[in-house]
Design a protein around this motif. Sequence first.
Motif: not given
Length: 196
Positions: A74-95
């Motif tokens: 989750a940390a790796n794929e989402s940039g510790w929760g800062t990625s666009r996908f984490a912030q806008q899509a709740n996707n922590l894993f790049g699925i």
Amino acid sequence: IRQSNREILEQRELLIEIRGLVTNKVSLTESIINFLGGLSARYRVKSGNELLDQINELLLKVDVVPESLVLAQAANESGWGTSRFAQQANNLFGIWCFTPGCGLTPLSRDDGLNHEVARYESIEDSIDAYMYTINTNPAYAHLRQIRAKTRDNKGVMSGLTLAEGLLNYSARGADYVKEIQQLIRANNLQAFNLPV
């Protein structure tokens, strides 16, 4: 992560009980047969197999993922929760998903590709989807074999060890595995693993 693992573990414990019934040639109730059918459909296990083989194949897939591994990915794929996908899509894993409108379109998607990065209602849904992906996708069969061997040897479920089964998670292959293992070590994420 623990809630998702707890739900998986409850299903696993029931499967182990059912395996005991089958081994002892006890007739299964309709509700147990329906449970096995539903679980087999969800985890992509052929229900036409010999019943004991079907249950054993389910037990390979219906199992927990160590907290340390989930946290590191989750940390790796989402940039510790800062990625666009984490912030806008709740996707922590790049699925990824493949139905138009199912998620967010990557800004730098290669020509000819049509995937999106899946959108989830909550972080919990993202974690559930990740667990499901790890437990069902053929790309992670090696991870599931490592996990089963660890269980057979009564070893502690280790994110460091299971990370070896993530070669197909990223195009970076072995370098990705090393990065996930380094995240686990550097952040002492093994401390979050609960006994299973």
